[in-house]
Design a protein around this motif. Structure first.
Motif, mmCIF file in Angstrom:
data_model
loop_
_atom_site.group_PDB
_atom_site.id
_atom_site.type_symbol
_atom_site.label_atom_id
_atom_site.label_comp_id
_atom_site.label_asym_id
_atom_site.label_seq_id
_atom_site.Cartn_x
_atom_site.Cartn_y
_atom_site.Cartn_z
ATOM 1 N N LEU A 59 36.665 35.342 26.248
ATOM 2 C CA LEU A 59 35.250 35.618 26.024
ATOM 3 C C LEU A 59 34.983 35.892 24.552
ATOM 4 C CD1 LEU A 59 34.422 37.856 29.133
ATOM 5 C CD2 LEU A 59 33.715 35.490 28.740
ATOM 6 N N THR A 60 35.912 36.627 23.923
ATOM 7 C CA THR A 60 35.743 36.925 22.499
ATOM 8 C C THR A 60 35.750 35.645 21.676
ATOM 9 O OG1 THR A 60 36.816 39.077 22.773
ATOM 10 C CG2 THR A 60 36.694 38.184 20.544
ATOM 11 N N ILE A 61 36.748 34.794 21.977
ATOM 12 C CA ILE A 61 36.822 33.522 21.260
ATOM 13 C C ILE A 61 35.592 32.676 21.534
ATOM 14 C CG2 ILE A 61 38.101 31.354 21.100
ATOM 15 C CD1 ILE A 61 40.636 32.933 21.659
ATOM 16 N N ASP A 62 35.198 32.634 22.830
ATOM 17 C CA ASP A 62 34.018 31.842 23.175
ATOM 18 C C ASP A 62 32.787 32.360 22.447
ATOM 19 O OD1 ASP A 62 35.614 30.362 24.805
ATOM 20 O OD2 ASP A 62 34.974 31.310 26.676
ATOM 21 N N ASN A 63 32.662 33.714 22.380
ATOM 22 C CA ASN A 63 31.503 34.276 21.690
ATOM 23 C C ASN A 63 31.517 33.924 20.205
ATOM 24 O OD1 ASN A 63 30.498 35.448 24.021
ATOM 25 N ND2 ASN A 63 31.566 37.395 23.682
ATOM 26 N N GLU A 64 32.725 34.058 19.596
ATOM 27 C CA GLU A 64 32.827 33.742 18.170
ATOM 28 C C GLU A 64 32.530 32.267 17.926
ATOM 29 O OE1 GLU A 64 33.361 35.717 15.545
ATOM 30 O OE2 GLU A 64 33.323 37.483 16.857
ATOM 31 N N LEU A 65 33.125 31.425 18.776
ATOM 32 C CA LEU A 65 32.907 29.995 18.593
ATOM 33 C C LEU A 65 31.465 29.607 18.893
ATOM 34 C CD1 LEU A 65 36.168 28.480 20.118
ATOM 35 C CD2 LEU A 65 35.694 29.120 17.747
ATOM 36 N N SER A 66 30.926 30.263 19.937
ATOM 37 C CA SER A 66 29.533 29.948 20.297
ATOM 38 C C SER A 66 28.589 30.322 19.160
ATOM 39 C CB SER A 66 29.135 30.686 21.576
ATOM 40 O OG SER A 66 29.895 30.220 22.667
ATOM 41 N N LYS A 67 28.875 31.480 18.525
ATOM 42 C CA LYS A 67 28.033 31.871 17.390
ATOM 43 C C LYS A 67 28.133 30.849 16.262
ATOM 44 C CE LYS A 67 29.668 36.004 16.773
ATOM 45 N NZ LYS A 67 29.834 37.364 16.188
ATOM 46 N N ILE A 210 40.980 39.362 18.252
ATOM 47 C CA ILE A 210 41.624 39.132 19.549
ATOM 48 C C ILE A 210 42.664 40.206 19.839
ATOM 49 C CG2 ILE A 210 43.006 37.519 20.903
ATOM 50 C CD1 ILE A 210 40.096 36.678 20.386
ATOM 51 N N GLN A 211 43.458 40.562 18.806
ATOM 52 C CA GLN A 211 44.550 41.501 19.035
ATOM 53 C C GLN A 211 44.045 42.897 19.395
ATOM 54 O OE1 GLN A 211 47.322 40.035 19.330
ATOM 55 N NE2 GLN A 211 46.613 38.151 18.325
ATOM 56 N N SER A 212 42.806 43.205 19.050
ATOM 57 C CA SER A 212 42.270 44.544 19.346
ATOM 58 C C SER A 212 42.095 44.778 20.834
ATOM 59 C CB SER A 212 40.924 44.731 18.630
ATOM 60 O OG SER A 212 39.964 43.789 19.105
ATOM 61 N N THR A 213 42.143 43.725 21.622
ATOM 62 C CA THR A 213 41.954 43.869 23.072
ATOM 63 C C THR A 213 43.270 43.962 23.827
ATOM 64 O OG1 THR A 213 41.906 41.465 23.369
ATOM 65 C CG2 THR A 213 39.812 42.572 22.939
ATOM 66 N N ARG A 288 37.636 27.803 26.873
ATOM 67 C CA ARG A 288 36.441 26.995 27.111
ATOM 68 C C ARG A 288 36.486 25.723 26.289
ATOM 69 N NH1 ARG A 288 31.543 26.331 24.737
ATOM 70 N NH2 ARG A 288 32.105 27.788 23.071
ATOM 71 N N ASN A 289 37.088 25.858 25.117
ATOM 72 C CA ASN A 289 37.315 24.675 24.301
ATOM 73 C C ASN A 289 38.405 23.845 24.975
ATOM 74 O OD1 ASN A 289 38.176 22.800 22.339
ATOM 75 N ND2 ASN A 289 37.538 24.158 20.690
ATOM 76 N N PRO A 290 38.137 22.655 25.395
ATOM 77 C CA PRO A 290 39.120 21.878 26.176
ATOM 78 C C PRO A 290 40.402 21.581 25.412
ATOM 79 C CG PRO A 290 37.289 20.477 25.485
ATOM 80 C CD PRO A 290 36.893 21.884 25.149
ATOM 81 N N ASP A 291 40.371 21.718 24.098
ATOM 82 C CA ASP A 291 41.569 21.421 23.311
ATOM 83 C C ASP A 291 42.427 22.667 23.041
ATOM 84 O OD1 ASP A 291 40.993 18.745 23.137
ATOM 85 O OD2 ASP A 291 39.757 18.994 21.333
ATOM 86 N N TRP A 292 42.005 23.821 23.534
ATOM 87 C CA TRP A 292 42.716 25.071 23.237
ATOM 88 C C TRP A 292 43.234 25.722 24.512
ATOM 89 C CZ3 TRP A 292 39.315 28.056 19.108
ATOM 90 C CH2 TRP A 292 39.228 27.260 17.953
ATOM 91 N N SER A 293 44.351 26.435 24.349
ATOM 92 C CA SER A 293 44.914 27.243 25.442
ATOM 93 C C SER A 293 45.255 28.627 24.900
ATOM 94 C CB SER A 293 46.182 26.595 26.019
ATOM 95 O OG SER A 293 45.867 25.424 26.726
ATOM 96 N N LEU A 294 45.020 29.636 25.720
ATOM 97 C CA LEU A 294 45.305 31.012 25.332
ATOM 98 C C LEU A 294 46.556 31.501 26.048
ATOM 99 C CD1 LEU A 294 42.000 30.679 25.432
ATOM 100 C CD2 LEU A 294 42.063 33.142 25.032
ATOM 101 N N ASN A 295 47.262 32.398 25.410
ATOM 102 C CA ASN A 295 48.374 33.077 26.086
ATOM 103 C C ASN A 295 48.453 34.497 25.577
ATOM 104 O OD1 ASN A 295 49.928 33.233 23.673
ATOM 105 N ND2 ASN A 295 50.692 31.172 24.012
#
Length: 484
Positions: A59-67, A210-213, A288-295
């Motif tokens: 969600l954080t990444i999506d929010n940052e990217l969405s902004k 991201i690391q803060s979470t 959400r970005n189809p080219d990215w994966s989180l772990n």
């Protein structure tokens, strides 16, 4: 070496060891089951935390990217509205940085020769430098049309995030760029892009966000694209090209290969992975970005830290509890069996002949109390019986003494009679010999003997015969006395 014989000879020690052994087996079984469920619960809790962190990071990444994407789309509209005013492009690029603090740089580049008055290449670029925004439009010698961020956007006609493995020639930091083609306002169908707006985002800043979470102190998140390059990673050196390959070569394992392939394919799941001396629980999912994966990498030591603390505490409590149980069993069972020990000592003394040993009475109503009272009654009965035997023996001894004295008297009398008979027998021999000699002489020499000699011999026979008769009378008298 002395403990084993003591245990073998002590009933309380053997019972205590049996109790502690059974308790240990039960404790170990119960604790193993409890710890197994605790391990599962902690693993499930860690999984939920990790998944929640992944969701939060996503969600954080999506929010940052969405902004960023929203800001770029708005700026694209502004650029398209000012497409015929190249002098406005520098101000629009600067405006992008002023209104979006998370953006490090902004490119607005046009197709070669789009503005003949500006030369073959026309591009404006603004970036943040020491808390200031500096920019330039002097890129006439930069062949940006050959760079992937520009060429791919023009070719596909779609917005895309660039591969962060491509090192920026303008910012000396790991970045990723969002590249959006723009069109002339008259091109309603968007058939031919006239340029590309590209904004740069510093990955280290996004990584800190991201690391803060993270749910555990040493947990970290990373984002990887389909090409196997890290978009976000707490170690900035991992943002360099080829870092994933170097990581897999440094820590070769099937799990690592499987994790890399799963993330490249945009899969979801979890895996246990060892990197060096540290074991990690790794959870991964697509962005959400189809080219990215989180772990998210969670060290197992931190996940199960409370479990290990509980395990150490349980082991200490169990050992102390078993020691207390052993000591309690030893003293309590020894106290309960104390009457048996006393009965054992009393039985040993009875076996040694001490029949007058007193056995204490007891008010206990259990089996030991019944045994002690029965043993006491037996000892008392045995004491009375032995007392009677002692009296009878005393009486027998007294009678035996009387008989011994009587026997001694009889023996003395028999000895006296025997001595008398022996003496009388000795006395008989002399008169009998005299009589025998006198009778023999008279029988052999009576023709030659004178009358006086015959009278003298007859008188000798008479005298000796009387002596013999007197001795025989005495012997008969003694024999009569003995028979009576």
């Amino acid at each position: 070496m002395m403990i084993k014989p003591h245990i073998l000879s002590s009933l309380s020690a053997r019972l205590s060891l049996w109790i502690v052994t059974i308790a240990t087996i039960l404790f170990v079984a119960v604790l193993w089951i409890m710890l197994w469920f605790a391990h599962r619960a902690l693993e499930e809790e860690a999984t939920q935390k990790a998944l929640a962190t992944l969701e939060s990071a996503s969600l954080t990444i999506d929010n940052e990217l969405s902004k960023i994407e929203t800001a770029v789309r708005n700026m694209r509209w502004a650029i398209e509205q000012h497409i015929d005013y190249p002098e406005a492009m520098m101000g629009l690029s600067r405006q992008m940085l002023e209104t979006n603090p998370s953006i490090e740089g902004c490119n607005i580049a046009f197709r070669p020769d789009y503005y003949p008055s500006k030369g073959h290449y026309f591009m404006v670029y603004n970036q943040r430098l020491d808390h200031n925004i500096v920019g330039s439009d002097n890129y006439s010698n930069t062949k940006y049309d050959e760079q992937s961020w520009f060429a791919n956007a023009l070719k596909t006609g779609t917005a895309e995030w660039s591969d962060p493995s491509e090192v920026s020639q303008y910012i000396n930091r790991a970045i990723t760029s969002y590249n959006v083609p723009f069109y002339h306002p008259t091109d309603k169908e968007h058939k031919l892009p006239v340029g590309v707006i590209s904004v740069d985002i510093a990955l280290d800043r996004l990584s800190l966000t991201i690391q803060s979470t993270r749910p555990f102190p040493n947990t970290y998140c990373s984002v990887m694209n389909r090409q196997g390059s890290f978009i976000i990673h707490p170690d900035t050196t991992m943002l360099n090209p080829g870092s994933l390959k170097n990581q897999l070569e440094m820590y070769p394992s099937e799990e690592g290969q499987r994790l890399a392939e799963a993330m490249k394919n945009g899969e979801s799941g979890s895996i246990v992975l060892r990197l060096g001396d540290t074991e990690y629980y790794v959870f991964y999912c697509p962005s959400r970005n189809p080219d990215w994966s989180l772990n998210i990498f969670c060290p197992s030591d931190e996940i199960f830290e409370s479990y290990h603390q509980l395990l150490r505490l349980v082991i200490i409590v169990t050992i102390v509890g078993l020691l207390v149980l052993l000591l309690f069993s030893l003293f309590h069972i020894a106290g309960q069996l104390l009457p048996l020990y006393r009965l054992d000592k009393s039985a040993q003394k009875l076996a040694e002949g001490h029949f007058d040993v007193a056995i204490a009475d007891t008010s206990r109503q259990d089996e030991i109390g019944h045994l002690q009272r029965a043993f006491r009654a037996m000892q008392q009965s045995l004491a009375v019986y032995l007392e009677k035997i002692t009296e009878q023996r005393k009486s027998i001894d007294e009678r035996g003494e009387e008989l011994r004295i009587a026997y001694m008297h009889v023996k003395e009398e028999e000895n006296a009679k025997a001595a008398f008979i022996h003496s009388a027998t000795d006395q008989l021999s002399s008169p009998v010999i005299e009589i025998s000699l006198a009778v023999s002489r008279m029988g052999q020499e009576h023709s030659r003997l004178t009358h006086d000699e015959i009278v003298r011999l007859a008188h000798t026979v008479d005298v000796q015969t009387q002596i013999v008769v007197d001795l025989l009378d005495k012997m008969l008298k003694v024999a009569n006395d003995q028979s009576s």
